[in-house]
Write a protein that holds these residues in place. Sequence first.
Motif, PDB file in Angstrom:
ATOM      1  N   ILE A   1       0.813  -1.224   0.000  1.00 18.74           N
ATOM      2  CA  ILE A   1       0.000   0.000   0.000  1.00 18.74           C
ATOM      3  C   ILE A   1       0.843   1.270   0.000  1.00 18.74           C
ATOM      4  CG2 ILE A   1      -1.902  -1.155   1.192  1.00 18.74           C
ATOM      5  CD1 ILE A   1      -1.072   0.449   3.732  1.00 18.74           C
ATOM      6  N   GLU A   2       2.177   1.132  -0.015  1.00 20.38           N
ATOM      7  CA  GLU A   2       3.057   2.293   0.146  1.00 20.38           C
ATOM      8  C   GLU A   2       2.797   3.378  -0.889  1.00 20.38           C
ATOM      9  OE1 GLU A   2       7.818   3.313   0.736  1.00 20.38           O
ATOM     10  OE2 GLU A   2       7.108   1.236   0.813  1.00 20.38           O
ATOM     11  N   SER A   3       2.515   3.000  -2.107  1.00 13.38           N
ATOM     12  CA  SER A   3       2.293   3.998  -3.156  1.00 13.38           C
ATOM     13  C   SER A   3       1.039   4.834  -2.906  1.00 13.38           C
ATOM     14  CB  SER A   3       2.179   3.309  -4.519  1.00 13.38           C
ATOM     15  OG  SER A   3       1.047   2.442  -4.555  1.00 13.38           O
ATOM     16  N   GLN A   4       0.127   4.320  -2.080  1.00 18.16           N
ATOM     17  CA  GLN A   4      -1.114   5.038  -1.789  1.00 18.16           C
ATOM     18  C   GLN A   4      -0.971   6.005  -0.616  1.00 18.16           C
ATOM     19  OE1 GLN A   4      -4.798   2.517  -2.061  1.00 18.16           O
ATOM     20  NE2 GLN A   4      -3.317   0.844  -2.171  1.00 18.16           N
ATOM     21  N   LEU A   5       0.223   6.059  -0.011  1.00 14.99           N
ATOM     22  CA  LEU A   5       0.427   6.895   1.167  1.00 14.99           C
ATOM     23  C   LEU A   5       1.038   8.247   0.833  1.00 14.99           C
ATOM     24  CD1 LEU A   5       1.831   4.201   3.646  1.00 14.99           C
ATOM     25  CD2 LEU A   5      -0.556   4.806   3.169  1.00 14.99           C
ATOM     26  N   SER A   6       1.345   8.486  -0.443  1.00 15.31           N
ATOM     27  CA  SER A   6       1.946   9.755  -0.823  1.00 15.31           C
ATOM     28  C   SER A   6       0.857  10.806  -1.045  1.00 15.31           C
ATOM     29  CB  SER A   6       2.779   9.592  -2.096  1.00 15.31           C
ATOM     30  OG  SER A   6       1.962   9.175  -3.174  1.00 15.31           O
ATOM     31  N   GLY A   7       1.252  12.075  -0.966  1.00 10.30           N
ATOM     32  CA  GLY A   7       0.307  13.160  -1.202  1.00 10.30           C
ATOM     33  C   GLY A   7      -0.405  13.655   0.031  1.00 10.30           C
ATOM     34  N   TYR A   8      -0.008  13.168   1.188  1.00  7.08           N
ATOM     35  CA  TYR A   8      -0.629  13.591   2.447  1.00  7.08           C
ATOM     36  C   TYR A   8       0.368  14.432   3.239  1.00  7.08           C
ATOM     37  CZ  TYR A   8      -4.251  10.297   1.233  1.00  7.08           C
ATOM     38  OH  TYR A   8      -5.270   9.631   0.569  1.00  7.08           O
ATOM     39  N   ASN A   9      -0.132  15.438   3.944  1.00  7.94           N
ATOM     40  CA  ASN A   9       0.766  16.330   4.693  1.00  7.94           C
ATOM     41  C   ASN A   9       0.612  16.217   6.199  1.00  7.94           C
ATOM     42  OD1 ASN A   9      -1.701  17.599   4.951  1.00  7.94           O
ATOM     43  ND2 ASN A   9      -1.103  19.467   3.843  1.00  7.94           N
ATOM     44  N   ALA A  10      -0.184  15.252   6.661  1.00  8.93           N
ATOM     45  CA  ALA A  10      -0.321  15.034   8.106  1.00  8.93           C
ATOM     46  C   ALA A  10      -0.647  13.567   8.366  1.00  8.93           C
ATOM     47  CB  ALA A  10      -1.419  15.919   8.695  1.00  8.93           C
ATOM     48  N   CYS A  11      -0.161  13.079   9.487  1.00 13.91           N
ATOM     49  CA  CYS A  11      -0.534  11.740   9.959  1.00 13.91           C
ATOM     50  C   CYS A  11      -0.926  11.848  11.418  1.00 13.91           C
ATOM     51  CB  CYS A  11       0.624  10.756   9.803  1.00 13.91           C
ATOM     52  SG  CYS A  11       0.252   9.107  10.483  1.00 13.91           S
ATOM     53  N   PHE A  12      -2.109  11.386  11.734  1.00 15.42           N
ATOM     54  CA  PHE A  12      -2.589  11.341  13.111  1.00 15.42           C
ATOM     55  C   PHE A  12      -2.546   9.874  13.544  1.00 15.42           C
ATOM     56  CE2 PHE A  12      -5.310  15.105  11.597  1.00 15.42           C
ATOM     57  CZ  PHE A  12      -4.263  15.990  11.797  1.00 15.42           C
ATOM     58  N   PHE A  13      -1.468   9.521  14.229  1.00 17.97           N
ATOM     59  CA  PHE A  13      -1.212   8.116  14.552  1.00 17.97           C
ATOM     60  C   PHE A  13      -1.862   7.787  15.896  1.00 17.97           C
ATOM     61  CE2 PHE A  13       0.987   4.255  15.620  1.00 17.97           C
ATOM     62  CZ  PHE A  13       1.250   3.656  14.396  1.00 17.97           C
ATOM     63  N   CYS A  14      -3.001   7.108  15.824  1.00 16.18           N
ATOM     64  CA  CYS A  14      -3.796   6.809  17.019  1.00 16.18           C
ATOM     65  C   CYS A  14      -3.841   5.312  17.319  1.00 16.18           C
ATOM     66  CB  CYS A  14      -5.215   7.334  16.839  1.00 16.18           C
ATOM     67  SG  CYS A  14      -5.327   9.066  16.383  1.00 16.18           S
ATOM     68  N   LEU A  15      -3.028   4.556  16.621  1.00 10.83           N
ATOM     69  CA  LEU A  15      -3.007   3.106  16.804  1.00 10.83           C
ATOM     70  C   LEU A  15      -2.170   2.762  18.031  1.00 10.83           C
ATOM     71  CD1 LEU A  15      -3.884   0.449  15.364  1.00 10.83           C
ATOM     72  CD2 LEU A  15      -1.657   0.477  14.243  1.00 10.83           C
ATOM     73  N   GLY A  16      -2.692   1.909  18.883  1.00  9.46           N
ATOM     74  CA  GLY A  16      -1.930   1.540  20.073  1.00  9.46           C
ATOM     75  C   GLY A  16      -2.569   0.381  20.807  1.00  9.46           C
ATOM     76  N   VAL A  17      -1.803  -0.229  21.710  1.00  6.03           N
ATOM     77  CA  VAL A  17      -2.293  -1.349  22.507  1.00  6.03           C
ATOM     78  C   VAL A  17      -2.012  -1.079  23.980  1.00  6.03           C
ATOM     79  CG1 VAL A  17      -1.966  -3.051  20.678  1.00  6.03           C
ATOM     80  CG2 VAL A  17      -0.090  -2.599  22.274  1.00  6.03           C
ATOM     81  N   SER A  18      -2.760  -1.742  24.830  1.00  2.54           N
ATOM     82  CA  SER A  18      -2.515  -1.672  26.263  1.00  2.54           C
ATOM     83  C   SER A  18      -1.408  -2.655  26.635  1.00  2.54           C
ATOM     84  CB  SER A  18      -3.790  -2.017  27.034  1.00  2.54           C
ATOM     85  OG  SER A  18      -3.510  -2.182  28.408  1.00  2.54           O
ATOM     86  N   SER A  19      -0.602  -2.281  27.610  1.00  2.00           N
ATOM     87  CA  SER A  19       0.474  -3.170  28.063  1.00  2.00           C
ATOM     88  C   SER A  19      -0.019  -4.223  29.051  1.00  2.00           C
ATOM     89  CB  SER A  19       1.580  -2.344  28.711  1.00  2.00           C
ATOM     90  OG  SER A  19       1.101  -1.700  29.885  1.00  2.00           O
ATOM     91  N   VAL A  20      -1.265  -4.106  29.484  1.00  2.00           N
ATOM     92  CA  VAL A  20      -1.809  -5.022  30.492  1.00  2.00           C
ATOM     93  C   VAL A  20      -1.817  -6.452  29.960  1.00  2.00           C
ATOM     94  CG1 VAL A  20      -3.817  -5.605  31.898  1.00  2.00           C
ATOM     95  CG2 VAL A  20      -3.222  -3.207  31.513  1.00  2.00           C
TER      96      VAL A  20
END
Length: 219
Positions: free
Chosen positions: A60-79
Amino acid sequence: MKINAIITGATGMVGEGVLIECLQHPDVEQVLVINRKPGGVSHPKLKEIIHKDFFNLAPIESQLSGYNACFFCLGVSSVGMSNEAYKHLTYDLTIHFAQTLARQSPDLTFCYVTGASTDSSEQGRVAWARVKGATENAVMRLFTKAYMFRPGFMKATPGQKNVKSFYKYIAWLYPIGRTIYPAGFCTLKEVAVAMIKSATNGYEKKILEVKDIVALAKR
């Protein structure tokens, strides 16, 4: 400045809240969400990519160009997770994604959601806080325009579907907590608006605690 944003974690509580605000905000023109499963949201601004392996972005890398911001909200709990597994799904995954974007768009604004009490020194006694701190530091080395968001207790946005049970049960505490301890309580709307404003106008700090998030959202 208009924003074309990538959002990760949009099927989780924080990511969904950020997505809702982005779709409504006039400064956001396009939104790309990358989900492991369909998010069930349709909007003229929105494009969705279903991709299960965030450690292999080549398809999917070719589809990630042309954007000027990334809001990275992906995460996991350590529990209940080993230190090694938590590091792999937090540091390794985030940095792999960030490096992919940095190759294509080095001037992109990268907003990373970490958490209150994250350890920037990477030397503290709490394992998850060290990992989060190391991740923050690595992201800030990759991007000149990188902002680390450290929310505490977050009030969900009305209409959200993906709200953690913990937050549902103690939502009644929010107005009390905001009054007594404002440094620990904010809304997801404030987090999202602050992210958008950091991408449009920047912010004087790279690490935003709750008071910074609220202040930036009000500008």
